[in-house]
Design a protein around this motif. Structure first.
Motif, PDB file in Angstrom:
ATOM      1  N   PRO A  98       0.807  -1.231   0.000  1.00 52.49           N
ATOM      2  CA  PRO A  98       0.000   0.000   0.000  1.00 52.49           C
ATOM      3  C   PRO A  98       0.837   1.276   0.000  1.00 52.49           C
ATOM      4  N   ALA A  99       1.879   1.315   0.802  1.00 55.72           N
ATOM      5  CA  ALA A  99       2.739   2.505   0.832  1.00 55.72           C
ATOM      6  C   ALA A  99       3.493   2.669  -0.482  1.00 55.72           C
ATOM      7  N   LEU A 100       3.940   1.546  -1.045  1.00 63.22           N
ATOM      8  CA  LEU A 100       4.664   1.596  -2.322  1.00 63.22           C
ATOM      9  C   LEU A 100       3.756   2.083  -3.435  1.00 63.22           C
ATOM     10  N   PHE A 101       2.550   1.512  -3.526  1.00 65.40           N
ATOM     11  CA  PHE A 101       1.637   1.864  -4.622  1.00 65.40           C
ATOM     12  C   PHE A 101       1.045   3.261  -4.464  1.00 65.40           C
ATOM     13  N   ALA A 102       1.011   3.765  -3.237  1.00 64.74           N
ATOM     14  CA  ALA A 102       0.545   5.140  -3.039  1.00 64.74           C
ATOM     15  C   ALA A 102       1.515   6.134  -3.680  1.00 64.74           C
ATOM     16  N   LEU A 103       2.783   5.757  -3.739  1.00 68.09           N
ATOM     17  CA  LEU A 103       3.808   6.624  -4.339  1.00 68.09           C
ATOM     18  C   LEU A 103       4.043   6.318  -5.810  1.00 68.09           C
ATOM     19  N   ALA A 104       3.854   5.050  -6.197  1.00 60.45           N
ATOM     20  CA  ALA A 104       4.198   4.657  -7.571  1.00 60.45           C
ATOM     21  C   ALA A 104       3.251   3.583  -8.063  1.00 60.45           C
ATOM     22  N   ASP A 105       2.303   3.963  -8.912  1.00 58.31           N
ATOM     23  CA  ASP A 105       1.376   2.989  -9.488  1.00 58.31           C
ATOM     24  C   ASP A 105       1.493   2.925 -11.012  1.00 58.31           C
ATOM     25  N   THR A 106       2.585   3.494 -11.554  1.00 54.60           N
ATOM     26  CA  THR A 106       2.888   3.406 -12.982  1.00 54.60           C
ATOM     27  C   THR A 106       4.382   3.136 -13.126  1.00 54.60           C
ATOM     28  N   PRO A 107       4.798   2.622 -14.272  1.00 51.39           N
ATOM     29  CA  PRO A 107       6.229   2.394 -14.472  1.00 51.39           C
ATOM     30  C   PRO A 107       7.063   3.667 -14.335  1.00 51.39           C
ATOM     31  N   ARG A 140      11.610  -0.001 -16.185  1.00 54.53           N
ATOM     32  CA  ARG A 140      12.343   0.602 -17.304  1.00 54.53           C
ATOM     33  C   ARG A 140      12.026  -0.137 -18.614  1.00 54.53           C
ATOM     34  N   ALA A 141      11.973  -1.468 -18.540  1.00 51.72           N
ATOM     35  CA  ALA A 141      11.684  -2.265 -19.739  1.00 51.72           C
ATOM     36  C   ALA A 141      10.274  -1.987 -20.252  1.00 51.72           C
ATOM     37  N   LEU A 142       9.319  -1.824 -19.357  1.00 48.43           N
ATOM     38  CA  LEU A 142       7.949  -1.532 -19.781  1.00 48.43           C
ATOM     39  C   LEU A 142       7.882  -0.197 -20.510  1.00 48.43           C
ATOM     40  N   ILE A 143       8.604   0.786 -20.013  1.00 51.51           N
ATOM     41  CA  ILE A 143       8.610   2.106 -20.649  1.00 51.51           C
ATOM     42  C   ILE A 143       9.287   2.050 -22.015  1.00 51.51           C
ATOM     43  N   GLU A 144      10.446   1.410 -22.062  1.00 48.55           N
ATOM     44  CA  GLU A 144      11.249   1.422 -23.284  1.00 48.55           C
ATOM     45  C   GLU A 144      10.738   0.481 -24.365  1.00 48.55           C
ATOM     46  N   ARG A 145      10.152  -0.648 -23.971  1.00 55.60           N
ATOM     47  CA  ARG A 145       9.807  -1.666 -24.978  1.00 55.60           C
ATOM     48  C   ARG A 145       8.313  -1.915 -25.150  1.00 55.60           C
ATOM     49  N   PHE A 146       7.502  -1.488 -24.173  1.00 58.40           N
ATOM     50  CA  PHE A 146       6.073  -1.811 -24.254  1.00 58.40           C
ATOM     51  C   PHE A 146       5.164  -0.604 -24.061  1.00 58.40           C
ATOM     52  N   GLY A 147       5.713   0.583 -24.260  1.00 62.62           N
ATOM     53  CA  GLY A 147       4.886   1.781 -24.149  1.00 62.62           C
ATOM     54  C   GLY A 147       4.242   1.951 -22.799  1.00 62.62           C
TER      55      GLY A 147
END
Length: 260
Positions: A98-107, A140-147
């Motif tokens: 929960p604490a992690l996803f509150a700060l980062a829920d996207t790549p 990083r891979a999701l951003i660079e290779r899978f939009g």
């Protein structure tokens, strides 16, 4: 391999004779990851197709809409949660995410958070250092290779750091409603015990289950089997007296009701 200590012997023949008697201790073979078989019994034959159908009909009647127990917000956070759950409990993961996803829920947000911060947020989970590194790598891979989108094929998912076949199957099933079967320790144990699709490896069990489970039940099959293994057909002492398929299960030594 056992360490062998050699001592000097003046007589070379004697030394050779003694050396020839020294044998390294055999490396213990890792036990097959199957449900243990009681001594003096044989593995039962798999239940017939009509019993397989009855088993999943009962699971469906008792729990028509089973869900995994990991908490997540979207396909990306599900992927992260499943990566974190390797060799850890869902309950333990749910305390940290929960604490992690509150700060980062996207790549993008996860990558911006950085490995050190991710590591600090998931340090209560086993293997947290390696998992934090993989989380940053797969973001990083999701951003660079899978939009920035979580891919919808097993092959593509398995190219991501920290993602194996089981993780890919969980994501495909939960996020994209694909009828995949993720074989974790619970599914593996239950399948070998009943037995539904006995096998020496998770891949063999997965292949066997895909062949025998009727199509109508494949979407939820691994959820039913996981929950059954987690709460009823437990590793050390299965609660056979509470099992809704006890009469169909061929496990040779059922656990008796402790309070008859």
């Amino acid at each position: 391999m056992a360490r062998i200590t050699r001592t000097k012997v003046s007589n070379t023949k004697t030394a050779g004779a003694k050396a020839s008697k020294i044998r390294p201790k055999p490396t213990a073979k890792a036990p097959a990851a199957r449900a243990s078989r009681p001594r003096g019994t044989r593995w039962p034959k798999p239940v017939p197709p009509e019993a397989v159908l009855e088993i999943f009909q009962r699971f469906a009647a008792a729990n028509p809409h089973p869900r995994g127990e990991l908490l997540y917000k979207n396909p990306f956070t599900l992927l992260i949660a499943v990566v974190l759950s390797a060799q850890a409990t869902d309950a333990g993961v749910n305390k940290a995410t929960p604490a992690l996803f509150a700060l980062a829920d996207t790549p993008e947000k996860m990558l911006a958070l950085g490995e050190d911060k991710v590591r600090d947020l998931v340090k209560t989970i086993g293997l947290y250092r390696a998992k934090a590194k993989n989380i940053i790598g797969l973001s990083r891979a999701l951003i660079e290779r899978f939009g920035s989108e979580v891919p919808r094929t097993r092959e593509e998912l398995e190219t991501l750091p920290g993602v194996g076949r089981k993780t890919a199957n969980v994501v495909l099933n939960n996020a994209f409603d694909q009828p995949t079967i993720a074989v974790d320790t619970h599914v593996f144990r239950v399948s070998n015990r009943i037995p539904l699709a006995p096998g020496k490896t998770p891949e063999a069990v997965e292949e066997g289950l895909e062949k025998i489970i009727p199509d109508a039940y494949k979407q939820h099959a691994h959820h039913w089997l996981i929950l059954h293994g987690r709460y009823i057909c437990q590793a050390r002492k299965p609660q056979c007296w509470r099992c809704l398929i006890e009469d169909l299960c061929r496990w040779p030594e059922k656990t008796p009701d402790p309070a008859p």
